[in-house]
Write a protein that holds these residues in place. Structure first.
Motif, PDB file in Angstrom:
ATOM      1  N   ALA A   1       0.837  -1.212   0.000  1.00  0.00           N
ATOM      2  CA  ALA A   1       0.000   0.000   0.000  1.00  0.00           C
ATOM      3  C   ALA A   1       0.864   1.252   0.000  1.00  0.00           C
ATOM      4  O   ALA A   1       0.542   2.240  -0.666  1.00  0.00           O
ATOM      5  N   VAL A   2       1.974   1.227   0.731  1.00  0.00           N
ATOM      6  CA  VAL A   2       2.895   2.365   0.741  1.00  0.00           C
ATOM      7  C   VAL A   2       3.474   2.558  -0.659  1.00  0.00           C
ATOM      8  O   VAL A   2       3.557   3.684  -1.161  1.00  0.00           O
ATOM      9  N   ALA A   3       3.846   1.468  -1.295  1.00  0.00           N
ATOM     10  CA  ALA A   3       4.430   1.554  -2.641  1.00  0.00           C
ATOM     11  C   ALA A   3       3.458   2.203  -3.620  1.00  0.00           C
ATOM     12  O   ALA A   3       3.861   2.993  -4.471  1.00  0.00           O
ATOM     13  N   ARG A   4       2.182   1.886  -3.473  1.00  0.00           N
ATOM     14  CA  ARG A   4       1.169   2.456  -4.373  1.00  0.00           C
ATOM     15  C   ARG A   4       0.743   3.858  -3.938  1.00  0.00           C
ATOM     16  O   ARG A   4       0.104   4.568  -4.711  1.00  0.00           O
ATOM     17  N   GLY A   5       1.050   4.227  -2.693  1.00  0.00           N
ATOM     18  CA  GLY A   5       0.589   5.521  -2.181  1.00  0.00           C
ATOM     19  C   GLY A   5      -0.927   5.556  -2.093  1.00  0.00           C
ATOM     20  O   GLY A   5      -1.542   6.604  -2.251  1.00  0.00           O
ATOM     21  N   ASP A   6      -1.501   4.410  -1.811  1.00  0.00           N
ATOM     22  CA  ASP A   6      -2.951   4.222  -1.822  1.00  0.00           C
ATOM     23  C   ASP A   6      -3.489   4.256  -0.390  1.00  0.00           C
ATOM     24  O   ASP A   6      -3.321   3.301   0.369  1.00  0.00           O
ATOM     25  N   GLY A   7      -4.132   5.366  -0.029  1.00  0.00           N
ATOM     26  CA  GLY A   7      -4.651   5.541   1.318  1.00  0.00           C
ATOM     27  C   GLY A   7      -5.709   4.528   1.698  1.00  0.00           C
ATOM     28  O   GLY A   7      -5.750   4.065   2.840  1.00  0.00           O
ATOM     29  N   GLU A   8      -6.571   4.168   0.765  1.00  0.00           N
ATOM     30  CA  GLU A   8      -7.613   3.180   1.069  1.00  0.00           C
ATOM     31  C   GLU A   8      -6.997   1.803   1.325  1.00  0.00           C
ATOM     32  O   GLU A   8      -7.343   1.124   2.288  1.00  0.00           O
ATOM     33  N   ALA A   9      -6.068   1.397   0.460  1.00  0.00           N
ATOM     34  CA  ALA A   9      -5.382   0.116   0.650  1.00  0.00           C
ATOM     35  C   ALA A   9      -4.561   0.131   1.936  1.00  0.00           C
ATOM     36  O   ALA A   9      -4.455  -0.883   2.629  1.00  0.00           O
ATOM     37  N   TRP A  10      -3.978   1.287   2.265  1.00  0.00           N
ATOM     38  CA  TRP A  10      -3.211   1.437   3.503  1.00  0.00           C
ATOM     39  C   TRP A  10      -4.080   1.084   4.707  1.00  0.00           C
ATOM     40  O   TRP A  10      -3.710   0.259   5.537  1.00  0.00           O
ATOM     41  N   GLY A  11      -5.235   1.729   4.814  1.00  0.00           N
ATOM     42  CA  GLY A  11      -6.124   1.486   5.951  1.00  0.00           C
ATOM     43  C   GLY A  11      -6.542   0.034   6.065  1.00  0.00           C
ATOM     44  O   GLY A  11      -6.551  -0.539   7.159  1.00  0.00           O
ATOM     45  N   GLU A  12      -6.868  -0.581   4.935  1.00  0.00           N
ATOM     46  CA  GLU A  12      -7.266  -1.992   4.932  1.00  0.00           C
ATOM     47  C   GLU A  12      -6.107  -2.900   5.331  1.00  0.00           C
ATOM     48  O   GLU A  12      -6.282  -3.842   6.106  1.00  0.00           O
ATOM     49  N   ALA A  13      -4.920  -2.622   4.803  1.00  0.00           N
ATOM     50  CA  ALA A  13      -3.750  -3.452   5.107  1.00  0.00           C
ATOM     51  C   ALA A  13      -3.340  -3.331   6.566  1.00  0.00           C
ATOM     52  O   ALA A  13      -2.965  -4.323   7.200  1.00  0.00           O
ATOM     53  N   VAL A  14      -3.413  -2.125   7.111  1.00  0.00           N
ATOM     54  CA  VAL A  14      -3.083  -1.923   8.525  1.00  0.00           C
ATOM     55  C   VAL A  14      -4.072  -2.693   9.401  1.00  0.00           C
ATOM     56  O   VAL A  14      -3.672  -3.379  10.354  1.00  0.00           O
ATOM     57  N   ALA A  15      -5.358  -2.616   9.080  1.00  0.00           N
ATOM     58  CA  ALA A  15      -6.375  -3.330   9.860  1.00  0.00           C
ATOM     59  C   ALA A  15      -6.136  -4.837   9.808  1.00  0.00           C
ATOM     60  O   ALA A  15      -6.231  -5.528  10.830  1.00  0.00           O
ATOM     61  N   LYS A  16      -5.801  -5.344   8.634  1.00  0.00           N
ATOM     62  CA  LYS A  16      -5.544  -6.783   8.483  1.00  0.00           C
ATOM     63  C   LYS A  16      -4.297  -7.197   9.274  1.00  0.00           C
ATOM     64  O   LYS A  16      -4.284  -8.254   9.921  1.00  0.00           O
ATOM     65  N   ALA A  17      -3.252  -6.387   9.243  1.00  0.00           N
ATOM     66  CA  ALA A  17      -2.022  -6.695   9.989  1.00  0.00           C
ATOM     67  C   ALA A  17      -2.294  -6.704  11.489  1.00  0.00           C
ATOM     68  O   ALA A  17      -1.760  -7.550  12.219  1.00  0.00           O
ATOM     69  N   ARG A  18      -3.135  -5.790  11.957  1.00  0.00           N
ATOM     70  CA  ARG A  18      -3.483  -5.771  13.384  1.00  0.00           C
ATOM     71  C   ARG A  18      -4.129  -7.088  13.796  1.00  0.00           C
ATOM     72  O   ARG A  18      -3.795  -7.659  14.825  1.00  0.00           O
ATOM     73  N   VAL A  19      -5.079  -7.554  12.987  1.00  0.00           N
ATOM     74  CA  VAL A  19      -5.771  -8.810  13.292  1.00  0.00           C
ATOM     75  C   VAL A  19      -4.784  -9.971  13.276  1.00  0.00           C
ATOM     76  O   VAL A  19      -4.767 -10.799  14.185  1.00  0.00           O
ATOM     77  N   GLU A  20      -3.944 -10.023  12.255  1.00  0.00           N
ATOM     78  CA  GLU A  20      -2.999 -11.131  12.129  1.00  0.00           C
ATOM     79  C   GLU A  20      -1.973 -11.153  13.258  1.00  0.00           C
ATOM     80  O   GLU A  20      -1.627 -12.210  13.775  1.00  0.00           O
ATOM     81  N   LEU A  21      -1.487  -9.987  13.633  1.00  0.00           N
ATOM     82  CA  LEU A  21      -0.436  -9.936  14.656  1.00  0.00           C
ATOM     83  C   LEU A  21      -0.981  -9.870  16.074  1.00  0.00           C
ATOM     84  O   LEU A  21      -0.230 -10.078  17.026  1.00  0.00           O
ATOM     85  N   ASP A  22      -2.270  -9.615  16.218  1.00  0.00           N
ATOM     86  CA  ASP A  22      -2.856  -9.548  17.553  1.00  0.00           C
ATOM     87  C   ASP A  22      -2.701 -10.875  18.283  1.00  0.00           C
ATOM     88  O   ASP A  22      -2.444 -10.907  19.467  1.00  0.00           O
ATOM     89  N   GLY A  23      -2.827 -11.962  17.571  1.00  0.00           N
ATOM     90  CA  GLY A  23      -2.705 -13.274  18.192  1.00  0.00           C
ATOM     91  C   GLY A  23      -1.324 -13.873  18.045  1.00  0.00           C
ATOM     92  O   GLY A  23      -1.128 -15.047  18.324  1.00  0.00           O
ATOM     93  N   ALA A  24      -0.363 -13.080  17.596  1.00  0.00           N
ATOM     94  CA  ALA A  24       0.991 -13.597  17.384  1.00  0.00           C
ATOM     95  C   ALA A  24       1.601 -14.022  18.707  1.00  0.00           C
ATOM     96  O   ALA A  24       1.486 -13.324  19.711  1.00  0.00           O
ATOM     97  N   PRO A  25       2.237 -15.188  18.691  1.00  0.00           N
ATOM     98  CA  PRO A  25       2.915 -15.593  19.912  1.00  0.00           C
ATOM     99  C   PRO A  25       4.057 -14.630  20.194  1.00  0.00           C
ATOM    100  O   PRO A  25       4.659 -14.090  19.271  1.00  0.00           O
ATOM    101  N   GLY A  26       4.310 -14.404  21.417  1.00  0.00           N
ATOM    102  CA  GLY A  26       5.402 -13.498  21.762  1.00  0.00           C
ATOM    103  C   GLY A  26       5.327 -13.138  23.221  1.00  0.00           C
ATOM    104  O   GLY A  26       4.355 -13.411  23.905  1.00  0.00           O
ATOM    105  N   ASP A  27       6.345 -12.561  23.660  1.00  0.00           N
ATOM    106  CA  ASP A  27       6.427 -12.101  25.034  1.00  0.00           C
ATOM    107  C   ASP A  27       5.357 -11.045  25.260  1.00  0.00           C
ATOM    108  O   ASP A  27       5.116 -10.198  24.423  1.00  0.00           O
TER     109      ASP A  27
END
Length: 189
Positions: free
Chosen positions: A50-76
């Motif tokens: 999304a950064v490469a495209r400079g696409d604000g809409e794709a940015w928001g969607e990608a950030v939301a998806k990353a939050r969901v994916e990493l929210d359950g990530a194992p880690g300290d």
């Protein structure tokens, strides 16, 4: 320590456009991800796209998806993992200069502080802010390396979208360095 352009990190952030700010914050998050997610760095790949495209809409969607994916990530669940989760949690959903500048600046401080914690010596009060202003005197190797990477990302992206590849390479390199330090510390603890 100033960048190749002779400007401090604060000056580089102040002068960056939306793409540069998004790349700067994302690169900080990406380099610190080993403190949270182990080998799940691919979760940020759509955000980089999304950064490469400079696409604000794709940015928001990608950030939301990353939050969901990493929210359950194992880690300290300690302070370091919490700081990394905070970088992602506060990523702006909107692609605006003000929102991205605030986020990039906060990510910069967090990433420098996290790297400083893994240096052999304690980080004196105020050192992170001095480093950002151009005075890296007293910075350990990890803190100084992170400062150089942050400056290099902003310098690279200032030359247009082609600089994003270099920014991504710097993030991968920095992530490997931090992962190795954390692993070594875990083995000796």
């Amino acid at each position: 320590m100033t960048s190749a352009t002779g400007r401090s990190l604060l000056e580089l952030i102040d002068g960056a456009d939306e793409r540069g700010l998004a790349a700067a914050g994302l690169a900080c998050l990406d380099r610190c991800l080993p403190l949270l997610a182990g080998d799940r760095g691919d979760a940020l790949r759509p955000v980089w796209a999304a950064v490469a495209r400079g696409d604000g809409e794709a940015w928001g969607e990608a950030v939301a998806k990353a939050r969901v994916e990493l929210d359950g990530a194992p880690g300290d669940d300690g302070a370091d993992a919490g700081a990394v989760r905070g970088m992602l949690a506060y990523a702006p959903a909107t692609w605006t200069t003000d929102a991205l500048r605030g986020w990039a600046a906060a990510c910069s401080v967090t990433a420098l502080a996290l790297h400083g914690r893994y240096d052999a010596a304690d980080v004196p009060d105020g050192l992170v802010e001095r480093c950002r202003a151009g005075d890296a005197d007293g910075a350990g190797p990890l803190l100084a390396g992170e400062l150089r990477r942050q400056q290099a990302v902003l310098d690279s992206v200032a030359h247009g979208p082609t600089g994003l590849r270099r920014a991504r390479e710097l993030s991968v390199e920095g992530g490997r360095v931090l992962r190795a330090v954390v692993s070594r510390r875990a083995r000796t603890a």
